[in-house]
Design an enzyme around this catalytic site. Structure first.
Site, PDB file in Angstrom:
ATOM      1  N   ASP A 154      29.577 -39.832 -12.598  1.00 24.51           N
ATOM      2  CA  ASP A 154      30.734 -39.782 -13.497  1.00 24.51           C
ATOM      3  C   ASP A 154      30.399 -38.818 -14.658  1.00 24.51           C
ATOM      4  O   ASP A 154      29.226 -38.440 -14.832  1.00 24.51           O
ATOM      5  CB  ASP A 154      30.983 -41.227 -13.991  1.00 24.51           C
ATOM      6  CG  ASP A 154      32.361 -41.420 -14.610  1.00 24.51           C
ATOM      7  OD1 ASP A 154      33.239 -40.579 -14.389  1.00 24.51           O
ATOM      8  OD2 ASP A 154      32.556 -42.436 -15.311  1.00 24.51           O
TER       9      ASP A 154
ATOM     10  N   GLY B 114      37.677 -47.164 -22.488  1.00 25.97           N
ATOM     11  CA  GLY B 114      37.429 -48.329 -23.346  1.00 25.97           C
ATOM     12  C   GLY B 114      38.627 -49.250 -23.394  1.00 25.97           C
ATOM     13  O   GLY B 114      39.480 -49.234 -22.505  1.00 25.97           O
TER      14      GLY B 114
HETATM   15  P1  13P Z   1      37.458 -47.438 -18.541  1.00 27.92           P
HETATM   16  O1  13P Z   1      36.092 -47.695 -19.118  1.00 27.92           O
HETATM   17  O2  13P Z   1      38.530 -47.448 -19.573  1.00 27.92           O
HETATM   18  O3  13P Z   1      37.731 -48.334 -17.395  1.00 27.92           O
HETATM   19  O4  13P Z   1      37.451 -45.933 -17.996  1.00 27.92           O
HETATM   20  C1  13P Z   1      36.609 -45.633 -16.929  1.00 27.92           C
HETATM   21  C2  13P Z   1      36.521 -44.163 -16.705  1.00 27.92           C
HETATM   22  O5  13P Z   1      37.486 -43.443 -16.804  1.00 27.92           O
HETATM   23  C3  13P Z   1      35.203 -43.659 -16.306  1.00 27.92           C
HETATM   24  O6  13P Z   1      35.181 -42.269 -16.217  1.00 27.92           O
END
Ligand code: 13P
Length: 284
Positions: free
Chosen positions: A82, A181
């Site tokens: 990610d 978040g």
């Molecule tokens: P959240 O933490 O809001 O679920 O977002 C996850 C995200 O987009 C990881 O790249």
């Protein structure tokens, strides 16, 4: 089954009008929960690692856990890095065996983002590794990347078209108004922009900031072209709350494996709900 990259599963999701869930693992237990949820529902799934998690455990530990878990799986599973700004870490993960990576050069100028993202695609594709790239700035905190509300900006459709033509990413993450978040208020999603970008680029779109979005928001975004939905914060809460709740209810027990099992159940339950909602159950 060996790890797959994201190409086939995202193209099928885009065509089929559903989305593949992409869940941020934290350790062996959470990776196992993600895979078991996908297996139970016969769904393709993407296990994501934040750069911080890779640095914490080391790429060789993570790839060995995931390979062990995936060996007996019957559903398509991708291991995706990610948001990563660091090309060296991207290279390390590709060499270790990740099947997909995200280059997040969105804080750079448009031309620099385009050039760096292109370089990563040129490095990854010959190794059969898929690439996600980002345009615009998604508000909130993900990993060590902090974007304040006043610095966030949505992706520009004309730039998005040129970016996708020149970079040729397998998955595209334009900022469309979601946030990483916990949402403080109702998010304002730029549906028109999402629709224009998804239809004009033709690239499967990644919906970032999945935690806390309403069911109708997910459904609308998926219908407009989001083929990958990212969920991270929800897993962090389930991971800690599942552990703490069990301990609070059995606070004289001190049996770590029971606490770990309760944590597993909490993480898995959330993922089951997500997969059903995203429409990917039964699509493996
Ligand atoms: P959240 O933490 O809001 O679920 O977002 C996850 C995200 O987009 C990881 O790249």
């Amino acid at each position: 089954m060996p790890l797959e990259n994201m190409k086939k599963m995202l193209d099928a999701a885009k065509r089929g009008g559903y989305a593949v869930g992409a869940f941020n693992m934290l350790d062996y237990n959470s990776a196992k929960a993600i895979i078991e949820a996908a297996e139970d529902l016969k769904a393709p799934v993407i296990i994501q690692t934040s750069a911080k998690t890779v640095i914490f455990w080391g790429s060789s530990a993570i790839i060995s856990w995931v390979r062990e878990l995936v060996r007996s799986s019957t559903v398509p599973i991708a291991l995706h890095l990610d948001h990563c700004k660091d090309v060296q870490l991207i290279t390390e993960c590709i060499e270790a065996g990740w099947s997909s990576v995200m280059i997040d050069a969105s804080s750079k100028s448009f031309e620099e983002n385009l050039n760096l993202s292109r370089r990563v695609v040129e490095m990854a594709h010959p190794k059969n590794v898929t690439v996600e790239a980002e345009l615009g700035a998604i508000v909130g905190v993900e990993d060590e990347i902090h974007i304040k509300e006043q610095d966030a900006h949505l992706a520009d459709p004309q730039q998005a078209i040129r970016f996708c033509e020149e970079v040729e990413p397998d998955c595209f993450a334009p900022a469309i108004g979601t946030a990483h978040g916990i949402y403080k208020g109702e998010p304002k999603i730029a549906y028109d922009r999402l629709e224009e970008i998804a239809s004009k680029t033709g690239v499967p779109i990644a919906l970032h900031g999945g935690t806390g979005l309403a069911d109708e928001v997910f459904k609308k975004c998926i219908a407009l072209g989001c083929a990958k939905v990212n969920i991270s914060t929800q897993l962090k809460y389930a991971f800690i709350d599942g552990f703490v709740a069990y301990h609070n209810a059995h606070n004289t027990q001190y049996d770590p494996l029971k606490v770990i099992a309760a944590q597993f159940d909490a993480v898995k339950a959330g993922i089951i709900g997500n997969i059903k909602l995203f429409g990917s159950a039964g699509k493996a």
